[in-house]
Motif scaffolding. Structure first.
Motif, PDB file in Angstrom:
ATOM      1  N   THR A  89      11.960   3.331  -6.483  1.00 42.95           N
ATOM      2  CA  THR A  89      11.431   2.016  -6.851  1.00 42.95           C
ATOM      3  C   THR A  89      12.252   0.899  -6.210  1.00 42.95           C
ATOM      4  N   ASN A  90      13.569   1.058  -6.185  1.00 43.45           N
ATOM      5  CA  ASN A  90      14.423   0.053  -5.550  1.00 43.45           C
ATOM      6  C   ASN A  90      14.161  -0.023  -4.056  1.00 43.45           C
ATOM      7  N   ALA A  91      14.080   1.139  -3.404  1.00 41.96           N
ATOM      8  CA  ALA A  91      13.891   1.166  -1.952  1.00 41.96           C
ATOM      9  C   ALA A  91      12.568   0.518  -1.562  1.00 41.96           C
ATOM     10  N   PHE A  92      11.482   0.885  -2.235  1.00 42.80           N
ATOM     11  CA  PHE A  92      10.178   0.334  -1.881  1.00 42.80           C
ATOM     12  C   PHE A  92      10.097  -1.160  -2.188  1.00 42.80           C
ATOM     13  N   ALA A  93      10.737  -1.593  -3.277  1.00 38.08           N
ATOM     14  CA  ALA A  93      10.711  -3.021  -3.605  1.00 38.08           C
ATOM     15  C   ALA A  93      11.477  -3.838  -2.564  1.00 38.08           C
ATOM     16  N   LEU A  94      12.577  -3.274  -2.049  1.00 35.27           N
ATOM     17  CA  LEU A  94      13.404  -4.002  -1.087  1.00 35.27           C
ATOM     18  C   LEU A  94      12.806  -4.016   0.314  1.00 35.27           C
ATOM     19  N   LEU A  95      12.206  -2.893   0.721  1.00 40.18           N
ATOM     20  CA  LEU A  95      11.724  -2.798   2.101  1.00 40.18           C
ATOM     21  C   LEU A  95      10.662  -3.845   2.431  1.00 40.18           C
ATOM     22  N   GLY A  96       9.899  -4.273   1.449  1.00 38.46           N
ATOM     23  CA  GLY A  96       8.854  -5.242   1.726  1.00 38.46           C
ATOM     24  C   GLY A  96       9.281  -6.690   1.612  1.00 38.46           C
ATOM     25  N   LEU A  97      10.580  -6.930   1.344  1.00 35.71           N
ATOM     26  CA  LEU A  97      11.024  -8.310   1.103  1.00 35.71           C
ATOM     27  C   LEU A  97      10.931  -9.190   2.343  1.00 35.71           C
ATOM     28  N   ARG A  98      11.198  -8.618   3.513  1.00 35.02           N
ATOM     29  CA  ARG A  98      11.212  -9.440   4.729  1.00 35.02           C
ATOM     30  C   ARG A  98       9.859 -10.123   4.940  1.00 35.02           C
TER      31      ARG A  98
ATOM     32  N   ALA B 205       0.826  -1.208   0.000  1.00 33.26           N
ATOM     33  CA  ALA B 205       0.000   0.000   0.000  1.00 33.26           C
ATOM     34  C   ALA B 205       0.866   1.266   0.000  1.00 33.26           C
ATOM     35  N   LEU B 206       1.978   1.240   0.743  1.00 33.86           N
ATOM     36  CA  LEU B 206       2.825   2.429   0.861  1.00 33.86           C
ATOM     37  C   LEU B 206       3.421   2.861  -0.484  1.00 33.86           C
ATOM     38  N   PRO B 207       4.089   1.978  -1.230  1.00 37.67           N
ATOM     39  CA  PRO B 207       4.630   2.415  -2.525  1.00 37.67           C
ATOM     40  C   PRO B 207       3.555   2.771  -3.538  1.00 37.67           C
ATOM     41  N   LEU B 208       2.390   2.117  -3.475  1.00 35.13           N
ATOM     42  CA  LEU B 208       1.311   2.474  -4.389  1.00 35.13           C
ATOM     43  C   LEU B 208       0.776   3.869  -4.069  1.00 35.13           C
ATOM     44  N   ALA B 209       0.640   4.175  -2.784  1.00 37.36           N
ATOM     45  CA  ALA B 209       0.208   5.515  -2.390  1.00 37.36           C
ATOM     46  C   ALA B 209       1.250   6.560  -2.810  1.00 37.36           C
ATOM     47  N   PHE B 210       2.525   6.204  -2.658  1.00 35.15           N
ATOM     48  CA  PHE B 210       3.588   7.113  -3.081  1.00 35.15           C
ATOM     49  C   PHE B 210       3.538   7.327  -4.587  1.00 35.15           C
ATOM     50  N   GLY B 211       3.253   6.255  -5.329  1.00 39.95           N
ATOM     51  CA  GLY B 211       3.130   6.368  -6.778  1.00 39.95           C
ATOM     52  C   GLY B 211       1.976   7.274  -7.172  1.00 39.95           C
TER      53      GLY B 211
END
Length: 339
Positions: free
Chosen positions: A245-254, A59-65
């Protein structure tokens, strides 16, 4: 237009003002610290917990987008969304490698998310370095886009060759250079001691298996960065959007790891899809470079790229699920069968 005038520093525009860069970096650091606080007490991650955090980090990266779209326009919005989708799809393949490493090092379930978090933190630092190098290359090298395109095409060929060969994907700890180097520098104990990386044994400092697996994950981050950064530069030339895009993709990996852990072995055609996507972006970069020299050469619009990427991911997901529909739920994963 000649190659020498193809790209100048002025043409490498960015929506990222110093203030926006500062706010974004601080936000990423806050989220990273939050993840470390959440995992400060080792525990097995429940599906409910993993789903909750995954929903937040989607939800966070989509809202940022959506904010990028409303603030800077549809072009930047589509570039961000496409770049994020590319990075997220590549991160799923990265998760499979993490899964192999955790299994090879026999990481206790309670420690898995802390290992992943160290890997994510290291990946963020490495991506930032590669993004800066990529931006410098685009500003100074006439053939940077062509070079990035060739890197992606070579990577795509390797992925496709490995998938077609059907070779088992496995990790041999004893053959990993990072592990062998650490063992030469310091002794290594056999047992895990929580999240401690070193302990004192027989009067001298020794490494734990936890330290070895963290270093192994960080070493693989370098390989991932070589692929992912050129891939997203093939979508947008804006260093800020590349970083976001890299930061948001990585932060949700855990959290995503624990959601997809059981499903990763069923994505047997993912490598084919990623090979197609990387080759497609590689061709897109090559055409973009050629267009700067010969204006008659066509370019691939970002919106068309988004459609191709979504289409490929849908097809490989459907075909993977159909190919593994007879797999018994809950049966042990056979990672060697994934292509």
């Amino acid at each position: 237009m000649t190659g020498s005038s193809y790209l100048s520093a002025a043409e490498l525009s960015s929506v990222g003002s110093p203030t926006l860069w500062a706010v974004t970096i601080v936000g990423v650091l806050v989220l990273l610290v939050l993840d470390f606080l959440v995992t400060r007490r080792p525990h097995e991650v429940s599906m409910r917990e993993a789903l909750g955090w995954s929903a937040f980090y989607i939800a966070l990266p989509l809202a940022f987008g959506a904010w990028i779209w409303s603030r800077f326009g549809s072009q930047q919005g589509v570039e961000y969304l496409t770049g994020y989708l590319v990075e997220k799809s590549l991160s799923v393949d990265n998760l499979f490698v993490f899964m192999l490493l955790l299994a090879a090092f026999a990481v206790p379930a309670a420690l898995a998310q802390r290992v992943l978090l160290y890997g994510i933190a290291g990946a963020l630092v490495l991506r930032a370095v590669f993004i800066a190098l990529g931006a410098a290359a685009l500003q100074t090298l006439d053939f940077a886009f062509l070079l990035f395109g060739l890197i992606l095409i070579v990577t795509a060929i390797k992925l496709l060759r490995d998938a077609l060969s059907g070779h088992e994907q496995e990790v041999d700890i004893n053959k990993m250079r990072s592990v062998r180097l650490l063992r030469k520098v310091m002794p290594v104990v056999d047992d895990y001691h929580g999240t401690r990386m070193t302990i004192r044994q027989h009067g001298r400092r020794a490494l734990t298996p936890f330290a070895l697996v963290v270093v192994a994950v960080l070493a693989t981050d370098i390989v991932f960065a070589v692929d992912s950064v050129p891939a997203v530069y093939g979508i947008t030339e804006d260093p800020y959007l590349v970083f976001a895009t890299n930061a948001f993709a990585l932060l949700g990996l855990r959290a995503l790891y624990f959601v997809l852990h059981a499903a990763l072995s069923r994505l047997v055609h993912l490598s084919y899809g990623l090979a197609i996507i990387l080759a497609f972006i590689g061709v897109k970069l090559g055409l973009h470079w050629a267009h700067g020299i010969w204006s008659g050469v066509p370019e691939i619009p970002t919106l068309a790229s988004l459609g191709v990427i979504i289409g490929v991911l849908i097809v490989v997901t459907v075909t993977s699920l159909r190919a593994t529909r007879d797999q018994v739920p809950g049966e042990p994963e056979v990672v060697s069968e994934r292509h």
